[in-house]
Design an enzyme around this catalytic site. Structure first.
Site, PDB file in Angstrom:
ATOM      1  CE  LYS A  53      -4.494  -1.359   1.907  1.00  0.00           C
ATOM      2  NZ  LYS A  53      -5.244  -1.392   2.955  1.00  0.00           N
TER       3      LYS A  53
ATOM      4  CG  ASP B 286      -8.595   0.853   2.882  1.00  0.00           C
ATOM      5  OD1 ASP B 286      -9.456   0.265   2.587  1.00  0.00           O
ATOM      6  OD2 ASP B 286      -7.305   0.768   3.252  1.00  0.00           O
TER       7      ASP B 286
ATOM      8  CE1 TYR C  35     -12.166  -8.545   6.905  1.00  0.00           C
ATOM      9  CE2 TYR C  35     -13.047 -10.582   6.794  1.00  0.00           C
ATOM     10  CZ  TYR C  35     -12.052  -9.691   6.317  1.00  0.00           C
ATOM     11  OH  TYR C  35     -11.130 -10.032   5.330  1.00  0.00           O
TER      12      TYR C  35
HETATM   13  P1  NAP Z   1      -0.299  -2.831  11.217  1.00  0.00           P
HETATM   14  O1  NAP Z   1       0.064  -1.804  10.070  1.00  0.00           O
HETATM   15  O2  NAP Z   1       0.601  -3.858  11.313  1.00  0.00           O
HETATM   16  O3  NAP Z   1      -0.606  -2.177  12.387  1.00  0.00           O
HETATM   17  C1  NAP Z   1      -1.020  -2.910  13.415  1.00  0.00           C
HETATM   18  C2  NAP Z   1      -1.180  -1.846  14.631  1.00  0.00           C
HETATM   19  O4  NAP Z   1      -1.456  -2.857  15.888  1.00  0.00           O
HETATM   20  C3  NAP Z   1       0.212  -1.301  15.229  1.00  0.00           C
HETATM   21  O5  NAP Z   1       0.349  -0.115  15.706  1.00  0.00           O
HETATM   22  C4  NAP Z   1       0.599  -2.169  15.954  1.00  0.00           C
HETATM   23  O6  NAP Z   1       1.594  -1.718  17.368  1.00  0.00           O
HETATM   24  C5  NAP Z   1      -0.638  -2.594  16.844  1.00  0.00           C
HETATM   25  N1  NAP Z   1      -0.506  -3.690  17.619  1.00  0.00           N
HETATM   26  C6  NAP Z   1      -0.277  -5.254  17.188  1.00  0.00           C
HETATM   27  N2  NAP Z   1       0.028  -5.920  18.338  1.00  0.00           N
HETATM   28  C7  NAP Z   1      -0.450  -5.452  19.428  1.00  0.00           C
HETATM   29  C8  NAP Z   1      -0.511  -5.595  20.722  1.00  0.00           C
HETATM   30  N3  NAP Z   1      -0.319  -7.051  21.003  1.00  0.00           N
HETATM   31  N4  NAP Z   1      -0.417  -4.667  21.564  1.00  0.00           N
HETATM   32  C9  NAP Z   1      -0.868  -3.215  21.435  1.00  0.00           C
HETATM   33  N5  NAP Z   1      -0.772  -3.052  20.037  1.00  0.00           N
HETATM   34  C10 NAP Z   1      -0.627  -4.010  18.988  1.00  0.00           C
HETATM   35  O7  NAP Z   1      -1.774  -3.349  10.542  1.00  0.00           O
HETATM   36  P2  NAP Z   1      -3.016  -2.797   9.563  1.00  0.00           P
HETATM   37  O8  NAP Z   1      -2.655  -2.760   8.110  1.00  0.00           O
HETATM   38  O9  NAP Z   1      -2.949  -1.500  10.238  1.00  0.00           O
HETATM   39  O10 NAP Z   1      -4.236  -3.621   9.910  1.00  0.00           O
HETATM   40  C11 NAP Z   1      -4.594  -3.869  11.427  1.00  0.00           C
HETATM   41  C12 NAP Z   1      -6.016  -4.536  11.635  1.00  0.00           C
HETATM   42  O11 NAP Z   1      -7.038  -3.834  10.559  1.00  0.00           O
HETATM   43  C13 NAP Z   1      -5.759  -5.925  10.979  1.00  0.00           C
HETATM   44  O12 NAP Z   1      -6.614  -6.716  11.752  1.00  0.00           O
HETATM   45  C14 NAP Z   1      -6.647  -5.950   9.665  1.00  0.00           C
HETATM   46  O13 NAP Z   1      -6.995  -7.247   9.180  1.00  0.00           O
HETATM   47  C15 NAP Z   1      -7.382  -4.930   9.858  1.00  0.00           C
HETATM   48  N6  NAP Z   1      -7.988  -4.249   8.584  1.00  0.00           N
HETATM   49  C16 NAP Z   1      -9.229  -4.337   8.356  1.00  0.00           C
HETATM   50  C17 NAP Z   1      -9.833  -3.449   7.251  1.00  0.00           C
HETATM   51  C18 NAP Z   1     -11.310  -3.789   6.778  1.00  0.00           C
HETATM   52  O14 NAP Z   1     -11.292  -3.247   5.569  1.00  0.00           O
HETATM   53  N7  NAP Z   1     -12.008  -4.098   7.638  1.00  0.00           N
HETATM   54  C19 NAP Z   1      -8.861  -2.589   6.331  1.00  0.00           C
HETATM   55  C20 NAP Z   1      -7.590  -2.795   6.846  1.00  0.00           C
HETATM   56  C21 NAP Z   1      -7.082  -3.459   8.048  1.00  0.00           C
HETATM   57  P3  NAP Z   1       3.169  -1.176  16.628  1.00  0.00           P
HETATM   58  O15 NAP Z   1       2.938  -0.164  15.923  1.00  0.00           O
HETATM   59  O16 NAP Z   1       3.717  -0.678  18.089  1.00  0.00           O
HETATM   60  O17 NAP Z   1       3.531  -2.466  16.352  1.00  0.00           O
END
Ligand code: NAP
Length: 284
Positions: free
Chosen positions: A72, A108, A227
């Site tokens: 992305k 998004d 989801y």
């Molecule tokens: P990402 O860039 O990896 O970001 C994940 C975030 O969660 C980071 O800030 C990370 O912290 C934090 N995190 C992970 N494990 C943690 C823990 N144990 N305790 C506290 N914070 C934690 O992932 P993303 O792309 O943003 O996606 C995140 C979620 O959104 C996923 O579940 C994805 O499937 C979902 N999503 C859904 C949609 C939709 O259309 N419904 C679209 C996009 C994403 P750090 O920065 O400190 O590592």
């Protein structure tokens, strides 16, 4: 599935991996419903092959494509134009061909806001609290800004990543360590989980304890980008204290609908896209 013939135009999604993506299912359902001569395919593309693949997409006349993890942000320098919303988010999830170049945007943000707009509420006096500071959190911040939330608070576990997040976001926001959450939650109208905590198979995990969730005011909205499962433990905890729950499936559907509409330049049947995913995920 439409019959593929010599005239069939190509759409798709790039990611690595991409096998898990639900996008082909919902896009092809809409294409079939509209009886159009298009097909939407998954393209697994390793990061090292990204620029070669985009060049190849131009050569074969791909009409447009979605982008998922991990491309992305990496795709941005390969595009000839990027929309203001994608610039604000710092990520592109939808690309199409325009005047011989690739144009990128981010649906998004619209996908995230869509379920919040159902009740036509004025959010200007409201506080949004966002858990996590990753890629999806950037779209959520831009969405909260677009929805005119009075205050946006982002809670994260790494002070350094939080500070970087704040400085790279165009929206005014406040950042907090996780320990501050109970205090901030008391005045929240919207609590969004953008962390992967609670996602299948870790269904018995939540980013907040039941004790902390109890601080969320009754009638607030708890929104989980996850989801699967439905509901997550996070949403169950929120509902138990009188919050309204929204899960991430509608965001996925709406971002897809917005992308398909751009490629086809016509209204698209979002209800058919929703129905295809609900059926796949066994929802009623
Ligand atoms: P990402 O860039 O990896 O970001 C994940 C975030 O969660 C980071 O800030 C990370 O912290 C934090 N995190 C992970 N494990 C943690 C823990 N144990 N305790 C506290 N914070 C934690 O992932 P993303 O792309 O943003 O996606 C995140 C979620 O959104 C996923 O579940 C994805 O499937 C979902 N999503 C859904 C949609 C939709 O259309 N419904 C679209 C996009 C994403 P750090 O920065 O400190 O590592």
């Amino acid at each position: 599935m439409q019959q593929i013939q010599g005239t069939t135009k190509l759409l798709g999604v790039i990611g690595y991996p991409v096998e898990h993506s639900l996008s082909p299912l919902m896009h092809n359902a809409a294409i079939a419903h509209l009886n159009l001569d298009y097909v939407y395919l998954p393209f697994p593309i390793a990061p090292s092959d990204l620029s070669v693949a985009i060049g190849g997409f131009g050569a074969i006349g791909l009409v447009g494509f979605n982008i998922t993890i991990p491309h992305k942000q990496a795709i941005m320098p390969l595009l000839s134009e990027i929309s203001p919303v994608a610039q604000a988010v710092g990520a592109v999830n939808t690309v199409w061909r325009k005047s011989g170049g690739w144009y990128g945007t981010n649906t998004d943000v619209a996908g995230f806001i869509a379920p919040l707009q159902d009740d036509n509420r004025d959010w200007t006096q409201c506080i949004a609290v966002i858990l996590g500071n990753g890629g999806a959190a950037r779209a959520v911040v831009a969405g909260c800004r677009a929805a005119c939330f009075g205050e946006i608070h982002v809670v994260g576990r790494s002070p350094q990543k939080l500070a970087e997040f704040k400085s790279s976001c165009y929206s005014p926001l406040q950042i907090h360590p996780w320990e501050k959450l109970p205090e901030i939650l008391r005045s929240a109208s919207l609590l969004v989980n953008t962390t992967p905590i609670g996602m299948y198979p870790h269904v018995d995990e939540s980013p907040v304890s039941a004790e902390v969730m109890a601080k969320l005011p009754e009638g607030a909205i708890a929104y989980d980008l996850i989801y699967n499962p439905n509901p997550t433990l996070f949403l169950e905890q929120a509902q138990a204290v009188g919050a309204r729950a929204i899960d991430g499936l509608e965001m996925l559907i709406q971002q897809g609908g917005a992308a398909l509409q751009m490629w086809l330049e016509q209204p698209v049947p979002v209800d058919i896209m929703r129905q295809s995913l609900w059926q796949k995920l066994g929802r009623t």
